[in-house]
Scaffold this motif. Structure first.
Motif, PDB file in Angstrom:
ATOM      1  N   THR A   1      -6.196  18.005  55.164  1.00 24.69           N
ATOM      2  CA  THR A   1      -6.009  19.190  54.335  1.00 24.69           C
ATOM      3  C   THR A   1      -5.117  20.207  55.026  1.00 24.69           C
ATOM      4  O   THR A   1      -4.296  20.878  54.385  1.00 24.69           O
ATOM      5  N   ALA A   2      -5.259  20.341  56.333  1.00 24.81           N
ATOM      6  CA  ALA A   2      -4.392  21.261  57.079  1.00 24.81           C
ATOM      7  C   ALA A   2      -2.925  20.851  56.943  1.00 24.81           C
ATOM      8  O   ALA A   2      -2.045  21.693  56.714  1.00 24.81           O
ATOM      9  N   VAL A   3      -2.657  19.558  57.081  1.00 21.22           N
ATOM     10  CA  VAL A   3      -1.285  19.068  56.909  1.00 21.22           C
ATOM     11  C   VAL A   3      -0.817  19.290  55.473  1.00 21.22           C
ATOM     12  O   VAL A   3       0.322  19.731  55.233  1.00 21.22           O
ATOM     13  N   ASN A   4      -1.669  18.993  54.523  1.00 20.77           N
ATOM     14  CA  ASN A   4      -1.310  19.121  53.113  1.00 20.77           C
ATOM     15  C   ASN A   4      -0.943  20.553  52.754  1.00 20.77           C
ATOM     16  O   ASN A   4       0.104  20.822  52.157  1.00 20.77           O
ATOM     17  N   ILE A   5      -1.793  21.496  53.122  1.00 23.87           N
ATOM     18  CA  ILE A   5      -1.563  22.889  52.763  1.00 23.87           C
ATOM     19  C   ILE A   5      -0.413  23.490  53.561  1.00 23.87           C
ATOM     20  O   ILE A   5       0.365  24.293  53.055  1.00 23.87           O
ATOM     21  N   ALA A   6      -0.273  23.093  54.813  1.00 26.51           N
ATOM     22  CA  ALA A   6       0.739  23.694  55.669  1.00 26.51           C
ATOM     23  C   ALA A   6       2.144  23.183  55.384  1.00 26.51           C
ATOM     24  O   ALA A   6       3.110  23.957  55.458  1.00 26.51           O
ATOM     25  N   PHE A   7       2.278  21.906  55.048  1.00 30.01           N
ATOM     26  CA  PHE A   7       3.611  21.310  55.031  1.00 30.01           C
ATOM     27  C   PHE A   7       4.058  20.715  53.701  1.00 30.01           C
ATOM     28  O   PHE A   7       5.252  20.493  53.521  1.00 30.01           O
ATOM     29  N   CYS A   8       3.133  20.424  52.774  1.00 29.99           N
ATOM     30  CA  CYS A   8       3.538  19.786  51.525  1.00 29.99           C
ATOM     31  C   CYS A   8       3.917  20.828  50.475  1.00 29.99           C
ATOM     32  O   CYS A   8       3.203  21.824  50.303  1.00 29.99           O
ATOM     33  N   PRO A   9       5.014  20.595  49.751  1.00 34.44           N
ATOM     34  CA  PRO A   9       5.317  21.460  48.609  1.00 34.44           C
ATOM     35  C   PRO A   9       4.177  21.403  47.601  1.00 34.44           C
ATOM     36  O   PRO A   9       3.559  20.347  47.429  1.00 34.44           O
ATOM     37  N   PRO A  10       3.858  22.506  46.936  1.00 28.79           N
ATOM     38  CA  PRO A  10       2.724  22.515  46.005  1.00 28.79           C
ATOM     39  C   PRO A  10       2.738  21.395  44.976  1.00 28.79           C
ATOM     40  O   PRO A  10       1.694  20.818  44.681  1.00 28.79           O
ATOM     41  N   ILE A  11       3.917  21.060  44.454  1.00 31.79           N
ATOM     42  CA  ILE A  11       3.964  20.042  43.406  1.00 31.79           C
ATOM     43  C   ILE A  11       3.612  18.654  43.933  1.00 31.79           C
ATOM     44  O   ILE A  11       3.243  17.760  43.186  1.00 31.79           O
ATOM     45  N   LEU A  12       3.693  18.457  45.255  1.00 40.73           N
ATOM     46  CA  LEU A  12       3.422  17.140  45.845  1.00 40.73           C
ATOM     47  C   LEU A  12       2.083  17.083  46.576  1.00 40.73           C
ATOM     48  O   LEU A  12       1.758  16.065  47.180  1.00 40.73           O
TER      49      LEU A  12
END
Length: 256
Positions: free
Chosen positions: A216-227
């Motif tokens: 989740t840390a990686v997802n929220i920190a680095f992924c664009p919202p749409i992805l």
């Protein structure tokens, strides 16, 4: 299917056209991303079609990824739901294969319980991904980002707060929904679902935090919202294998 999905995901992460874009802003429409002179994409003045052909181009993965992004931007909820249904269905098939391999090595399990594919179980997991997992996370991330807008700095206090909310508020609630939803589809009574929660909920949450706090840390920190839901779905493939084994162990024991 999973190999192609992981490959196009890696293609996205390695594509230079995204390295210069703010990772916290939804990707531009395809028509803008592929124009010849997009000022927001320095170093990527040429379109995808004008770049040298690579093995990925030949395999059609880059075109598939571009088509996926186009569909995602056109109808995000439907595309996320279909993707989740495919991934979670595949995860259950993997879980069943693991169970069969374990059963074949265990002389105490009868042959009838360790052969064939449980189609109903596969459909339940695919349906869960399509109707609950993807829509839940689609709207959840919209609410989360609306309340706490993404920051350009991936290591901000906002990111940390969102991870805490996700894993220690949202995840415990959603895990109960998973037990209840899949149990209902299996025909279990409320008492049987409660019993399974009593037996497995704590272990499931402890395992959840080991995987999902860093993910989740990686997802929220680095992924664009749409992805974000796509990234979550890829990780959820492995988590669903665990859930498939966990939620079906009682049924397996009853058949011994």
């Amino acid at each position: 299917m999973m190999a192609q999905l992981l490959a196009v995901s890696l293609l996205f992460l390695g594509s230079p056209q995204y390295h210069s874009v703010n990772a916290f802003v939804s990707p531009h429409p395809i028509s803008q991303r592929t124009t010849l002179t997009n000022p927001q994409l320095p170093g990527c003045a040429q379109s995808l079609t004008s770049r040298p052909k690579t093995s990925l181009n030949v395999a059609g993965l880059e075109e598939a990824w571009s088509s996926y992004l186009t569909a995602l931007e056109a109808d995000p909820l439907l595309v996320k739901s279909i993707t989740a249904g495919v991934i979670l269905g595949a995860a259950d098939l993997s879980g069943q294969a693991i169970q069969q391999a374990m059963a074949n090595a265990d002389d105490s399990v009868s042959d009838s319980s360790s052969s064939g594919v449980d189609i109903a179980r596969f459909v339940r997991f695919a349906f869960f991904g399509f109707i609950l997992q993807a829509p839940w996370n689609h709207f959840y991330y919209q609410l989360l980002d609306g309340a706490l807008p993404p920051t350009e700095d991936p290591f901000s206090a906002t990111t940390g707060i969102k991870v805490v909310i996700d894993q220690f508020v949202q995840a415990p609630i959603f895990t109960v929904l998973i037990f209840g939803f899949l149990g209902f589809l299996e025909g279990k009574t409320a008492d049987e679902i409660k019993q399974q929660l009593d037996e497995d909920y704590t272990d499931t949450m402890l395992a959840n935090w080991k995987l999902w706090v860093p993910a989740t840390a990686v997802n929220i920190a680095f992924c664009p919202p749409i992805l974000r839901v796509l990234f979550l779905n890829v990780v959820f493939y492995f988590w669903s294998i665990f859930l498939s084994l966990k939620l079906n162990k009682t049924e397996e024991v009853s058949e011994i």
